[in-house]
Design a protein around this motif. Sequence first.
Motif, PDB file in Angstrom:
ATOM      1  N   GLN A  10      -0.746   8.512  -3.956  1.00  0.00           N
ATOM      2  CA  GLN A  10      -1.333   9.999  -3.592  1.00  0.00           C
ATOM      3  C   GLN A  10      -0.030  10.469  -3.003  1.00  0.00           C
ATOM      4  N   ARG A  11      -0.051  12.047  -2.914  1.00  0.00           N
ATOM      5  CA  ARG A  11       0.966  12.521  -2.497  1.00  0.00           C
ATOM      6  C   ARG A  11       1.613  12.195  -0.900  1.00  0.00           C
ATOM      7  N   ARG A  12       0.413  11.962  -0.358  1.00  0.00           N
ATOM      8  CA  ARG A  12       0.972  11.619   1.085  1.00  0.00           C
ATOM      9  C   ARG A  12       0.478  10.081   1.512  1.00  0.00           C
ATOM     10  N   PRO A  13       1.061   9.289   0.995  1.00  0.00           N
ATOM     11  CA  PRO A  13       0.806   7.825   1.332  1.00  0.00           C
ATOM     12  C   PRO A  13      -0.033   7.515   2.780  1.00  0.00           C
ATOM     13  N   ALA A  14      -1.005   6.526   2.500  1.00  0.00           N
ATOM     14  CA  ALA A  14      -1.542   5.994   3.878  1.00  0.00           C
ATOM     15  C   ALA A  14      -1.871   4.605   3.614  1.00  0.00           C
ATOM     16  N   ILE A  15      -2.273   4.129   4.791  1.00  0.00           N
ATOM     17  CA  ILE A  15      -2.379   2.629   4.878  1.00  0.00           C
ATOM     18  C   ILE A  15      -3.828   2.334   4.367  1.00  0.00           C
ATOM     19  N   LEU A  16      -4.001   1.195   3.547  1.00  0.00           N
ATOM     20  CA  LEU A  16      -5.171   0.933   2.947  1.00  0.00           C
ATOM     21  C   LEU A  16      -5.576  -0.307   3.958  1.00  0.00           C
ATOM     22  N   HIS A  17      -4.937  -1.321   4.146  1.00  0.00           N
ATOM     23  CA  HIS A  17      -5.313  -2.622   4.999  1.00  0.00           C
ATOM     24  C   HIS A  17      -4.032  -2.778   6.127  1.00  0.00           C
ATOM     25  N   SER A  18      -4.548  -3.505   7.041  1.00  0.00           N
ATOM     26  CA  SER A  18      -3.436  -4.216   8.129  1.00  0.00           C
ATOM     27  C   SER A  18      -3.922  -5.380   8.589  1.00  0.00           C
TER      28      SER A  18
END
Length: 1157
Positions: free
Chosen positions: A135-143
């Motif tokens: 996606q154009r603005r990466p984001a966290i899926l898991h931590s």
Amino acid sequence: MKKFRKVLDGLTTSSPVNPGGSPACGSAAGTPSTAPTPRELEIQETLMSEHFQICKTVRHGFPYQPTALAFDPVQKILAIGTRSGGVRLLGRPGVDCHCQHESGAAVLQLQFLINEGALVTACADDTLHLWNLRQRRPAILHSLKFNRERITFCHLPFQSKWLYVGTERGNTHIVNIESFILSGYVIMWNKAIELSTKTHPGPVVHLSDSPKDEGKLLIGFESGTIVMWDLRAKRSDFRIYYDEAIHSVSWHHEGRQFMCSHSDGSLSMWNLRNTAKPFQVTFPHGGSEAFVVFSGGLSYDKAGRRPTLTIMHGKAITVLEMDYPIVDFLVLCETPYLNEVQEPYAVVVLLEKDFVVVDLTQSNFPIFENAYPMDIHESPVTCTAYFADCPPDIIPVLYSIGAKHKKTGYSHKEWPVGGGTWMVGSQTYPEIIITGHADGSIKFWDATAITLQMLYKLKTSKVFEKPKSGDVGRSAELVEEDPYAIQMISWCPQSRIFCVVGISAHVILYRFSKHDANTTITSLEVRLQCEMEDVISPSDTENTPCFSDPSGLSPQPQPPSPRSNTPDSVRDSIPCLKVKDRMIRMPPGYQAELVVQLLWVDGEPPQQITSLDLNSAYGLLALGNCNGLVVVDYLQKTVLLCMSTLELYGSADPLQRLTRSPRKNRQSTSDFCMRGLSNFYSDSKKRIRTSYQSLTELSDNQVSLDLERSKSPTSDHVNGHCTSPTSQPCPTGRARVPGGPEGPRLARRGPGRPPFRKAQSAACMEVSLPVSSLTEESRENSFSRSRSSSVSSIDRETKEAVTTLQFVESYGRKSDTLPMPCLWVGTSLGLVLIIPMSIPMDEQERQEDPVTVAPTGTVLMLKGSVLRFAFLDCGGALINSPYEVWRDQHAPDDPDRPRKRKLVNFSPSSSQEASGDGHLAVVCSERQAKVFFMPSQACLYVHNITESSFVLRADVVSVCNSVCLACFCANGHIMTLSLPSLRPLLDVSYLPLTDMRIARTFCFTNGGQALYLCSPTEIQRITYSQEMCDNLQEMLGELFTPIETPEAQNRGFLKGFFGGNAQTFDREELFGEAAAGKASRSLAQHIPGQGGMEGMKAAAGGVVGELARARIALDERGQRLGELEERTALMMTSAETFSKHAHELMLKCKDKKWYQF
């Protein structure tokens, strides 16, 4: 309805009062009959709170304090991690994304899921994060948060879903990337080493699977122990004990040899057939000459080590010396398979303050020309300016001039990091960012379509002679190595006239030309200094007139005095720098035409210039500081006005200050200088260095603003006076309190009041820092001040500095019927003066006849230091200042087209048409904003922007085909107010703590954009426009492109027969829950992320931001509720009518049979 609402706005939220206290809606005395009264104004305001939203757009520059590096060889995307928890993702030009871990913990390591559009980050808070890059603005899926062990190293094999994690205790854990859950399979350190070993092997510093057999894991411990662990048999194949600590390990692609780097600078090479001792022959089975790339090479105890990268290719050894220490480097190869022949084509080298890519395909190893703006901080940035919607021809012109001065010797090959896709959006317009630097250089950047590209570089230091060893003035010593540092920038894109203010109290005016020229630079030296003996006391009964003869307002330039080792106590009428007085050849581009310098006076250096404005149509330049105001005619190269601020008021001084007495005794000044300056400069020098270092030094000591301290007026306990970034006491100032004893007054001129200070920003800020301000707490003290809201309680020990200036067509007096050229002057005491001018209209007369400047004493008042002026016509549109259309003065003469000055918005007819009916003046201070109607000077609206903080930056900008007032406060709030009613539209707590760098470099521009320096090396651009937030997804680049994973090479029958090909094994069978069981719950905690919510909007700043938005929208909701009530009533009436007709139709058809219809 609109008129009625306008009156209500004026009576309620905006409290309309004029400076005299009479209602604004009454008849304005002195208003000409042709001008409308405020009651008759009807301006349609179109901006609503829905038009505004805060959102970060893009970050430019070198990632500050980098810590980690990774590369996806298939997607060709590069990732850089930083100490502050940031991650920069770089691809082809235009593909540049910044991500931030909320924890702010340093990024220890980065691991791409190759060709999967995902990235794993390991942070210093012992947390693993999985980022979605699709996606154009990466984001966290898991931590995954480790609770009992600290993460030291990670390794993810290609096309594997199991991540190996090494810890500080020496253990190796395995994480399932898909579920982000720990496997029950653990390699304990005591099982990996021999039982007879008495010492702990140390943290895990390396993990990698064998290219020959994926079931074998090579574990490197810091102490020098290396273990080959058999994952299937759960035991070690062999152990190597080396005397030196291990830094890194690298496999040969055949999986039979590996190389280790050690702390003593040695490289040990090992063969799996004989692990008893290392051998020195490297890669004997390679198909071509081997590449060995390493950084350093000297042992840690060697003195004089230089950062180097060594490339060993066959027998040739090349050592590349770097400018900064090496953080990490990567060798780029085409194949993602470690068991295939590695043919490197480039080396990416991440330095502490630079980013270099070396071409390995050419024998001389040239570097690639950087595709990203990584050199913003080449010299520390001291000020910024942002111009949106520039003339479309200015960018190509600057680029063509700047291209002639570019460095050569770069690699001719295409930039190797070419991943992602990016297209220029449809809604683009020319944007230019200008940065001023500590070495006196100016850089013009093309900022169109959220990119940043260097256009043109200008060096202001070339205007001056290089100081000789014996001729260095005291000012040059005070500012140390940065006597040319840029404080302020003023640029007129239409006329291409450029003006800069330097740290040594100088102003340089440049004109643009496409042709080179041989010219002499004109130098004007101005004596602008308050006299030491101008102390107001009851005995000073003989008052001098405030205004001298007009002829006396144009002092002739002072001849430069000899600069030979003159004692500071008698240094007089000498500038800080010496302008070149010979004929100079100037290349195409910006060429210096005029230098204005303030002079030393009686051993006192000139005060810093705090405000500047130029107008190309008038041919005038104005500058001010805490001593007064100077107006220069740069066409005739003369000084028109040089007066102290107090003298500008005349009898109209609203504070009723006594006029100054003439000088009586010069001896006291010299006595004081001889007494005080000898032990004065050492402390002053420390203070100047400290006040400037937070902006120029590249350290991690950020100067933050203490919110609690900024909520109320506080006192600087060292200096003994209130400190304000925009209204500072002048160090040479004397008390205005009558009857003050001379002894204590001189004593206050001790270490707390330096005579020469470096200015801080384009907002004309000076911050007084104590000598001991190297600590964080004292730095916060230096910026935690609020000016008293009452004019009567102004600190009498402060001088009145000129904080803002603007030339405009306006009205100098209430009785004026037509606008005329005026200079609006704002001061640090919240006072506004209007100075009308008489400028000849004819071009020939303009070159010969003098310009008349006559202060009228017109005064308007606000709370706090004045920051910004803007002017609106009676329709609410922004009135632009007149300007001259650019013409090349050094172009060859064309008899058919004489070069005449072409002026825009400057003629009697245009002025009368534009503003003959009066106009609105918007004045913003650090506490409040007011809208005045001119020429009556009636205050229509007033809005108190903040009571607990103060405004650092304010600008009137165009957004959504309208205009608004945008403000940035010291407590981190960004606000927008409608014009002219000053109705709050946006109030968001954008930054929880404001540090000094942001305060100095924050600037707004049109189109709902702003920028600031978020670190010493990076520029952060943001938008406060809802429209741009909505379109941001289209403007950003795509990080992930669907690419088919390359197939592994067929290794052939013979290599497979002799055991050369890699063995595969089922990791799921070993690490899955069925075989390995579950891991301890207390060991690590799984935290689900928000990566699936693509395109999330920026938060409104917590509860405070939400409350502010709710308060702003309250008025609009009330109006909508009224409209809703009317619509509801109409609907009820319509429903009753429908019911009545339906009932009548039912009665009519009740008795009819079916065949009658």
